[in-house]
Structures are given as C-alpha cells and as structure tokens.
Design a protein around this motif. Sequence first.
Motif, mmCIF file in Angstrom:
data_model
loop_
_atom_site.group_PDB
_atom_site.id
_atom_site.type_symbol
_atom_site.label_atom_id
_atom_site.label_comp_id
_atom_site.label_asym_id
_atom_site.label_seq_id
_atom_site.Cartn_x
_atom_site.Cartn_y
_atom_site.Cartn_z
ATOM 1 N N LEU A 48 0.493 -0.831 0.139
ATOM 2 C CA LEU A 48 -0.033 0.211 -0.073
ATOM 3 C C LEU A 48 0.985 1.096 -0.127
ATOM 4 O O LEU A 48 0.281 2.144 -0.517
ATOM 5 C CB LEU A 48 -1.068 -0.195 1.593
ATOM 6 N N GLU A 49 2.026 1.185 0.928
ATOM 7 C CA GLU A 49 2.923 2.472 0.643
ATOM 8 C C GLU A 49 3.837 2.444 -0.655
ATOM 9 O O GLU A 49 3.695 3.468 -1.013
ATOM 10 C CB GLU A 49 3.907 2.026 1.702
ATOM 11 N N LYS A 50 3.500 1.606 -1.489
ATOM 12 C CA LYS A 50 4.763 1.744 -2.474
ATOM 13 C C LYS A 50 3.155 2.277 -3.603
ATOM 14 O O LYS A 50 3.221 3.271 -4.222
ATOM 15 C CB LYS A 50 5.054 0.417 -3.472
ATOM 16 N N VAL A 51 1.626 1.739 -3.480
ATOM 17 C CA VAL A 51 1.411 2.548 -4.504
ATOM 18 C C VAL A 51 1.136 3.826 -3.987
ATOM 19 O O VAL A 51 0.926 5.205 -5.513
ATOM 20 C CB VAL A 51 -0.006 1.557 -4.187
ATOM 21 N N LYS A 52 0.304 4.052 -2.783
ATOM 22 C CA LYS A 52 0.741 5.701 -2.482
ATOM 23 C C LYS A 52 1.543 6.405 -3.551
ATOM 24 O O LYS A 52 1.522 7.536 -4.544
ATOM 25 C CB LYS A 52 0.536 6.479 -1.387
ATOM 26 N N ALA A 53 2.651 5.944 -3.049
ATOM 27 C CA ALA A 53 3.943 6.745 -3.819
ATOM 28 C C ALA A 53 3.984 6.855 -5.314
ATOM 29 O O ALA A 53 4.982 7.772 -5.414
ATOM 30 C CB ALA A 53 5.340 5.943 -3.553
ATOM 31 N N ALA A 54 3.346 5.583 -5.751
ATOM 32 C CA ALA A 54 3.124 5.843 -7.242
ATOM 33 C C ALA A 54 2.119 7.037 -7.315
ATOM 34 O O ALA A 54 1.662 6.312 -8.786
ATOM 35 C CB ALA A 54 3.100 4.311 -8.019
ATOM 36 N N GLY A 55 1.382 7.019 -6.700
ATOM 37 C CA GLY A 55 -0.268 8.539 -7.106
ATOM 38 C C GLY A 55 -0.879 7.430 -7.325
ATOM 39 O O GLY A 55 -2.054 7.868 -7.837
ATOM 40 N N LYS A 56 -1.011 6.563 -7.038
ATOM 41 C CA LYS A 56 -2.525 5.580 -6.594
ATOM 42 C C LYS A 56 -2.792 5.476 -5.711
ATOM 43 O O LYS A 56 -2.484 5.813 -4.572
ATOM 44 C CB LYS A 56 -1.972 4.670 -7.662
ATOM 45 N N LYS A 57 -4.173 4.852 -5.540
ATOM 46 C CA LYS A 57 -4.680 4.747 -4.347
ATOM 47 C C LYS A 57 -4.328 3.164 -3.625
ATOM 48 O O LYS A 57 -4.721 2.254 -4.603
ATOM 49 C CB LYS A 57 -6.299 4.741 -4.789
ATOM 50 N N GLY A 58 -4.522 3.119 -2.374
ATOM 51 C CA GLY A 58 -4.691 1.854 -1.529
ATOM 52 C C GLY A 58 -5.520 0.544 -2.129
ATOM 53 O O GLY A 58 -5.767 -0.024 -2.727
ATOM 54 N N ILE A 59 -6.542 0.702 -0.016
ATOM 55 C CA ILE A 59 -7.340 0.000 -0.462
ATOM 56 C C ILE A 59 -8.493 0.699 0.160
ATOM 57 O O ILE A 59 -8.703 1.255 0.617
ATOM 58 C CB ILE A 59 -6.980 -1.242 0.091
ATOM 59 N N THR A 60 -9.735 0.366 0.143
ATOM 60 C CA THR A 60 -11.203 -0.016 -0.098
ATOM 61 C C THR A 60 -12.037 -1.305 0.384
ATOM 62 O O THR A 60 -11.811 -2.069 -0.428
ATOM 63 C CB THR A 60 -11.729 0.872 -1.621
ATOM 64 N N PHE A 61 -12.501 -0.071 1.799
ATOM 65 C CA PHE A 61 -13.244 -1.399 2.742
ATOM 66 C C PHE A 61 -14.242 -1.324 2.944
ATOM 67 O O PHE A 61 -14.696 0.061 2.878
ATOM 68 C CB PHE A 61 -12.864 -2.873 3.284
ATOM 69 N N SER A 62 -15.203 -1.401 3.939
ATOM 70 C CA SER A 62 -16.745 -1.092 4.387
ATOM 71 C C SER A 62 -16.378 -1.572 5.793
ATOM 72 O O SER A 62 -16.567 -2.058 6.110
ATOM 73 C CB SER A 62 -17.989 -1.932 3.590
ATOM 74 N N ALA A 63 -16.221 0.037 6.199
ATOM 75 C CA ALA A 63 -16.210 -0.378 8.070
ATOM 76 C C ALA A 63 -17.221 0.460 8.832
ATOM 77 O O ALA A 63 -17.658 1.321 9.288
ATOM 78 C CB ALA A 63 -15.352 0.577 8.076
#
Length: 415
Positions: free
Chosen positions: A183-198
């Motif tokens: 997730l850290e790498k994804v954010k650094a690449a300008g994209k979004k990490g993870i989505t879920f329902s809370a």
Amino acid sequence: MNSSSRRRRLTAAALTALAVATTATACGSGSGGTADEAAGGGTYTVWDPYPQFDNSSAWAKLIDGCGTEAGVKIKRTAFDTSDLANKALLAAQQGNSADVLIVDNPVVSTLAEAGVLTTTADNKLDTSAVDPNLLAAGQAGGKTYGTPIGANTLALYYNKAVLKKAGVDIASVKDWKSLTAALEKVKAAGKKGITFSAIGTEEGSFQFLPWFWGSGAKLTELDSAQGVSALSLWSDWLKKKYAPNSVLNNTQTTSWQEFATGDYAFAENGTWQLANAEKAGFGYGVIPVPGASGGSAAAPTGGEFVTIPVQDKTGRYATTQKLVSCLTNSQNLLDTDTTLSYVAPTAEVQDKQVAANAKLKPWVDAVKAAKGRTSDDLGTKYPKISEQMWKAVQSALSGSKSPKDALTAAQSAAK
C-alpha cells in the motif's frame, strides 16, 4: 416438544436478536404449511430469501421439480432476508410455519433457540459431505439445524495495472506487513491503496472479521491484544491515507464502486462481485485476506441454510426431507450455486465449479478457510457482540477513541 411450549419460547428477545442478525451478503407473501395435509400429497410451502428470482426462473423451476419428484405441489414465497426471519418467527407463533425455510446462516441459531427448527438428527437430513466449517454456522448446543445451500465470503480483489505501476509483485503479499508495504508503494506511485466497508452496521463487522480473526482474536474477547492490533491496522491505514475516510460510510456496494474506478490497488469484497469484476474494464486478480503473520485469515461465511421448521403435523416431515434432499443434491447444488455466485458446501461440487471456471479457485480456498459468525457456539450472543464491534470500528476510524479504548468499551458493553 409440544406446540404450546415451543410458541412460548418465541420471545421478544428472539425478535430483537433477529433485528440485529441480518446478513451483509445474501442476495410475495403467503401462509405457512397447511396443517390438514398429510405426507405423500397436497401442497408444501417453501420460503426463501431470493425475491430476485420470479416463477419463471431456474430456481423456481427447480423447487417445482423437486415437488413433482416428491409427489406434491409447491407454494413458494420469497421475502427480503431480514423480513423472512421475522416472518418465520411469527408463523411459528401461529403454528403456521413453512415446510421448508431457507434462511440466512447467522439467523439459524436464533430460530433454533426459539424452538422453530428441527434438528438433522430428527429430520434425518444427511450432512456428512458438507465441509465442517460451513456446517458449523448452523450448529448450536451440539445440534445441527439444516444444511447450507452454498457459501460466499470475502477476499481481496486487486488491480493488476495499479500494482504493476507501483512495482508490487502480488506474490509478495503474504501477511499484514507485506500488504502494508504494498500500500505504501501504491501511494508513492500516485494511486490509491485499499477500500473496504467499515460502516456502522453488520456489513462493517462482516468486513472487519477477517482481520480480527486473522490476528488470532476471539469474539468473546474483543479487547484482546490481538483484536487491538487488527483495529490498529485499519486505523493506521486511514491515518497514512492508504485507505480513504469514505470507508466509514461505505457499504460493500459503494466500496466496490470505488474499486471499479480503477484507481485502487485492493478492495475487500465478496464472490457476489465476480460478474462486476469481469465488467470492470481492467485486469484483476483475487487473493485470500492474509493473516497477521501469513496464511489465509478466516473470513466470515455468507449464504443460506435449508432448514425444516417444526410442524404440528409430524407426518409431513418425510416428504419435506425428500424436498430438501432434492434441493441440495450434487447436481442441483452446482446449478444453484452457479446462479447465486456461491461456492458449494461440498468438496465434490467445489471441484466441479473450479473445473468449469478456474477463477473460482481462490474463492474455494477462501471458503475452506472461512468461519461462521455464530460458530464457537456463540449462537444468539453474536448479534450483540457484532453491534459492539462495529461501534468500536467506527470510534477508532473516526478518531474519537484509540483502538484499545474502543475495544475495551465494546467488550464491556458486549458482556
């Protein structure tokens, strides 16, 4: 048990429990069984939670075909899931239960405790081929009340293009540490990490459970160090912007819609999104939710149980058992579970599903590791525990309480 004592057990507490114990996952009107009809003929009633299937559907035709095979006519009534549970309790109070009741698995223990359902020992249903972890969702007090028609559960969908851009090899994602690193790498690449329902409903608990169980925590000890570590994981993801604040209000549907934009690397969601995944317009894959230290976390099972309610006219049971056996034989399970996007409850049919569609393999693996929400003999205790769990998740993710304080308060309230 005589009918009058059974009806006395259909208390307000049971109705209250059912109001909470509605599923997060499962996708007319009429009276219950006619008391003056003997076995071997007449009309038998089937209640199910599939209003999306009308009388021309393959499901309705299957039920009618099973009736023909048993030598009876079928009167089928479909209800919304939560409505069906309450209708089943009220019908039992009136001595007017359906002959066959197909009900969301967390509700089985509530109906059983209320005296609504017969046991498989009494009704002679053969459940020997059913995976034990799936059958456990319909067990209480050492007794089994019905058989699963199929199961769905949660796993992680991933966007192949997003992970490639971030330089993440999905094979490296094996535990919480490696997932967070991805997730850290994804954010650094300008994209979004993870989505879920809370969201503050059963859906929020449903989606949190794989992480909670994956930490090694137990539902009887919400505030354990393991449980706190699971809630801290989610809380930290929000703080670091690996997950969006929208998860606080996301249903599983709106969470999926976020993933479908193509901007997210991961989404926690279920088998019921497979058709939407095929239409998303980008390459995707599926992995089980990882445990804290590796392996597959136990995710909660969704899906329904086919049960046989208590009848005043016990002569009806023999024919009812034939109907249920027909609905749940191997060929009919394969057809039904394909229609419902469920994983079958038996290894034999699971193998056939994977042979027909290799993309179901990770879902079969996830279901094999899954766990019923009312398992561990929690039964009717689960709804209260779940309510406190989702409240704790909301408190921690909103920042109003620390994960530890939120779960400490939840454990105190759940007692």
